[in-house]
Write a protein that holds these residues in place. Structure first.
Motif, PDB file in Angstrom:
ATOM      1  N   ILE A  68       0.831  -1.216   0.000  1.00  0.00           N
ATOM      2  CA  ILE A  68       0.000   0.000   0.000  1.00  0.00           C
ATOM      3  C   ILE A  68       0.857   1.254   0.000  1.00  0.00           C
ATOM      4  N   ALA A  69       1.997   1.174  -0.685  1.00  0.00           N
ATOM      5  CA  ALA A  69       2.874   2.346  -0.822  1.00  0.00           C
ATOM      6  C   ALA A  69       2.439   3.176  -2.016  1.00  0.00           C
ATOM      7  N   ASN A  70       1.150   3.509  -2.036  1.00  0.00           N
ATOM      8  CA  ASN A  70       0.607   4.335  -3.111  1.00  0.00           C
ATOM      9  C   ASN A  70       0.163   5.689  -2.557  1.00  0.00           C
ATOM     10  N   ARG A  71      -0.205   6.580  -3.441  1.00  0.00           N
ATOM     11  CA  ARG A  71      -0.439   7.979  -3.077  1.00  0.00           C
ATOM     12  C   ARG A  71      -1.513   8.153  -2.002  1.00  0.00           C
ATOM     13  N   ASP A  72      -2.683   7.573  -2.190  1.00  0.00           N
ATOM     14  CA  ASP A  72      -3.768   7.795  -1.239  1.00  0.00           C
ATOM     15  C   ASP A  72      -3.499   7.141   0.109  1.00  0.00           C
ATOM     16  N   ARG A  73      -3.071   5.877   0.077  1.00  0.00           N
ATOM     17  CA  ARG A  73      -2.810   5.182   1.339  1.00  0.00           C
ATOM     18  C   ARG A  73      -1.596   5.793   2.046  1.00  0.00           C
ATOM     19  N   GLY A  74      -0.620   6.258   1.270  1.00  0.00           N
ATOM     20  CA  GLY A  74       0.536   6.909   1.875  1.00  0.00           C
ATOM     21  C   GLY A  74       0.183   8.230   2.528  1.00  0.00           C
ATOM     22  N   ALA A  75      -0.673   9.017   1.864  1.00  0.00           N
ATOM     23  CA  ALA A  75      -1.058  10.316   2.423  1.00  0.00           C
ATOM     24  C   ALA A  75      -1.749  10.161   3.774  1.00  0.00           C
ATOM     25  N   ILE A  77      -0.936   8.363   6.138  1.00  0.00           N
ATOM     26  CA  ILE A  77       0.038   8.235   7.225  1.00  0.00           C
ATOM     27  C   ILE A  77       1.192   9.230   7.053  1.00  0.00           C
ATOM     28  N   GLY A  78       0.927  10.299   6.308  1.00  0.00           N
ATOM     29  CA  GLY A  78       1.881  11.397   6.225  1.00  0.00           C
ATOM     30  C   GLY A  78       3.022  11.223   5.252  1.00  0.00           C
ATOM     31  N   GLN A  79       2.910  10.317   4.305  1.00  0.00           N
ATOM     32  CA  GLN A  79       3.971  10.111   3.324  1.00  0.00           C
ATOM     33  C   GLN A  79       3.764  11.034   2.119  1.00  0.00           C
ATOM     34  N   SER A  80       4.832  11.669   1.697  1.00  0.00           N
ATOM     35  CA  SER A  80       4.787  12.524   0.514  1.00  0.00           C
ATOM     36  C   SER A  80       5.029  11.696  -0.734  1.00  0.00           C
ATOM     37  N   ARG A  81       4.780  12.293  -1.884  1.00  0.00           N
ATOM     38  CA  ARG A  81       5.050  11.609  -3.152  1.00  0.00           C
ATOM     39  C   ARG A  81       6.535  11.261  -3.263  1.00  0.00           C
ATOM     40  N   GLN A  82       7.393  12.171  -2.798  1.00  0.00           N
ATOM     41  CA  GLN A  82       8.829  11.932  -2.880  1.00  0.00           C
ATOM     42  C   GLN A  82       9.258  10.789  -1.963  1.00  0.00           C
ATOM     43  N   SER A  83       8.719  10.752  -0.752  1.00  0.00           N
ATOM     44  CA  SER A  83       9.096   9.672   0.166  1.00  0.00           C
ATOM     45  C   SER A  83       8.586   8.331  -0.329  1.00  0.00           C
ATOM     46  N   LEU A  84       7.405   8.311  -0.921  1.00  0.00           N
ATOM     47  CA  LEU A  84       6.871   7.063  -1.460  1.00  0.00           C
ATOM     48  C   LEU A  84       7.740   6.544  -2.600  1.00  0.00           C
ATOM     49  N   GLU A  85       8.176   7.424  -3.475  1.00  0.00           N
ATOM     50  CA  GLU A  85       9.045   6.999  -4.571  1.00  0.00           C
ATOM     51  C   GLU A  85      10.325   6.387  -4.016  1.00  0.00           C
ATOM     52  N   ARG A  86      10.918   7.052  -3.037  1.00  0.00           N
ATOM     53  CA  ARG A  86      12.161   6.553  -2.450  1.00  0.00           C
ATOM     54  C   ARG A  86      11.954   5.209  -1.765  1.00  0.00           C
ATOM     55  N   GLU A 137       1.719   5.896 -11.269  1.00  0.00           N
ATOM     56  CA  GLU A 137       2.738   6.569 -10.455  1.00  0.00           C
ATOM     57  C   GLU A 137       3.638   5.560  -9.742  1.00  0.00           C
ATOM     58  N   GLN A 138       3.029   4.607  -9.046  1.00  0.00           N
ATOM     59  CA  GLN A 138       3.818   3.613  -8.323  1.00  0.00           C
ATOM     60  C   GLN A 138       4.482   2.627  -9.278  1.00  0.00           C
ATOM     61  N   ILE A 139       3.748   2.200 -10.295  1.00  0.00           N
ATOM     62  CA  ILE A 139       4.281   1.183 -11.198  1.00  0.00           C
ATOM     63  C   ILE A 139       5.447   1.728 -12.030  1.00  0.00           C
ATOM     64  N   GLU A 140       5.386   2.997 -12.403  1.00  0.00           N
ATOM     65  CA  GLU A 140       6.525   3.582 -13.126  1.00  0.00           C
ATOM     66  C   GLU A 140       7.777   3.531 -12.258  1.00  0.00           C
ATOM     67  N   THR A 141       7.617   3.823 -10.972  1.00  0.00           N
ATOM     68  CA  THR A 141       8.756   3.754 -10.053  1.00  0.00           C
ATOM     69  C   THR A 141       9.272   2.325  -9.940  1.00  0.00           C
ATOM     70  N   LEU A 142       8.376   1.383  -9.726  1.00  0.00           N
ATOM     71  CA  LEU A 142       8.780  -0.013  -9.566  1.00  0.00           C
ATOM     72  C   LEU A 142       9.384  -0.591 -10.837  1.00  0.00           C
ATOM     73  N   SER A 143       8.963  -0.073 -11.980  1.00  0.00           N
ATOM     74  CA  SER A 143       9.484  -0.595 -13.253  1.00  0.00           C
ATOM     75  C   SER A 143      10.962  -0.275 -13.430  1.00  0.00           C
ATOM     76  N   ARG A 144      11.468   0.692 -12.681  1.00  0.00           N
ATOM     77  CA  ARG A 144      12.883   1.070 -12.779  1.00  0.00           C
ATOM     78  C   ARG A 144      13.762   0.259 -11.838  1.00  0.00           C
ATOM     79  N   THR A 145      13.167  -0.672 -11.115  1.00  0.00           N
ATOM     80  CA  THR A 145      13.924  -1.488 -10.166  1.00  0.00           C
ATOM     81  C   THR A 145      14.226  -2.863 -10.751  1.00  0.00           C
ATOM     82  N   ASP A 146      14.905  -3.688  -9.960  1.00  0.00           N
ATOM     83  CA  ASP A 146      15.255  -5.040 -10.391  1.00  0.00           C
ATOM     84  C   ASP A 146      14.218  -6.081  -9.986  1.00  0.00           C
ATOM     85  N   ALA A 147      13.014  -5.651  -9.636  1.00  0.00           N
ATOM     86  CA  ALA A 147      11.939  -6.617  -9.390  1.00  0.00           C
ATOM     87  C   ALA A 147      11.688  -7.419 -10.660  1.00  0.00           C
ATOM     88  N   ASP A 148      11.412  -8.705 -10.494  1.00  0.00           N
ATOM     89  CA  ASP A 148      11.161  -9.550 -11.664  1.00  0.00           C
ATOM     90  C   ASP A 148       9.784  -9.317 -12.260  1.00  0.00           C
TER      91      ASP A 148
END
Length: 303
Positions: A68-75, A77-86, A137-148
């Motif tokens: 649930i590291a997405n924009r609405d669920r993150g907001a 609990i006080g997570q910003s878009r930048q912190s979620l990406e990181r 938003e989340q999937i673009e971030t995850l697509s840049r990682t080494d997740a299979d």
């Protein structure tokens, strides 16, 4: 992965909250990445699961803490878009580091993407286009990682699943889809599992690499499984320990951990009935006792 057996564990949150007294605001585990102690907690789960896979000579899917590291669920609990990406990136980096520490075991890295809202009490349902736009938003971030691959997990209606599959295709990452069901074997919206899977495949040219069921007890979904083409698309069953409904679990002030031996036996029996089901595991209420029984009894089916 074919028909080789893989184990998967998605029950860390309930184990941490109820058995270890760890506070997880919003039921989110990814904030644990922000402290060394939290990272060690996550590392402990991943290492224990890999060592179980080694013990029983099966593969293992390591699911990231990004459910649930997405924009609405993150907001919430006080997570910003930048912190979620990181934190999405750091979650995959952690499991990639752990994979490199082990030899002689097949380890697959899954980037989890969860529902925008409450997967158990659906409201404000999105269209497929809206879901694709939201999850981009989340999937673009995850697509840049080494997740299979990416798995849309604990979803309760097909339009959100369609959006996630389309987003994965846009960003070049394979996507699996996991629906949750209620006691009657239907999605929380009332749609049948069969109809939901067919709807996703028809809308996406069957682009999902496979489907799963998670966050439900085998008693809740066994009755709807059938030797039909749609069920050949289901490769994974990741079960709750409890027979309670989602509403009952939400209201419970204690953890119902069920019977680890019985849960292992039920999932092994389903593996025997449907050999194409190659991913088995534990979700809410489970811990490594359940996972050991699942791995041991399911492995005996294919040995």
């Amino acid at each position: 992965m074919g028909r080789d057996l893989y184990i998967s564990y998605m029950g860390a949150e309930t184990d941490l909250i109820f058995n270890h007294g760890v506070d997880l605001p919003g039921f989110a585990s990814y904030p644990l990445l922000e402290s060394e102690n939290g990272r060690e907690i996550l590392r402990g789960y991943y290492s224990s699961l890999i060592e179980l896979a080694q013990q029983f000579n099966v593969g293992v899917i390591i699911d990231s803490a990004t459910w649930i590291a997405n924009r609405d669920r993150g907001a919430q609990i006080g997570q910003s878009r930048q912190s979620l990406e990181r934190l999405n990136v750091e979650a995959i980096e952690l499991i990639d580091q752990i994979r490199k520490e082990y030899d002689n075991v097949s380890i697959v890295l899954c980037a989890q993407v969860g529902p925008r809202g409450d997967g158990y009490a659906p409201e404000d349902l999105m269209t497929a286009d809206a879901a694709e736009n939201y999850h981009n938003e989340q999937i673009e971030t995850l697509s840049r990682t080494d997740a299979d691959f990416i798995c849309g997990t604990t979803l309760c209606y097909p339009e959100e699943a369609i959006g996630i599959v389309r987003s994965g295709k846009t960003f070049g990452k394979p996507v699996a889809i996991s629906f949750t069901v209620e006691r009657d074997g239907c999605l929380p919206t009332g749609m049948s599992l069969k109809d939901a899977i067919i709807a996703v495949d028809e809308a996406t040219d069957s682009d999902a690499i496979y489907f799963m069921i998670n966050c439900a007890h085998p008693d809740h979904f066994t009755r709807v499984l059938a030797d039909e083409p749609w069920f050949q698309r289901v490769k994974g069953l990741v079960a709750n320990a409890s027979r309670c409904s989602h509403a009952e679990l939400d209201e419970a002030g204690f953890l119902d951990d069920g019977d680890p031996v019985e849960l292992g036996a039920q999932l092994a029996a389903l593996r025997r009935m449907f050999p194409h089901v190659s991913i088995l595991g534990g979700c809410c209420g489970t811990d490594m006792r359940h996972m050991k029984n699942i791995a041991e009894q399911a492995k005996a089916v294919v040995s």
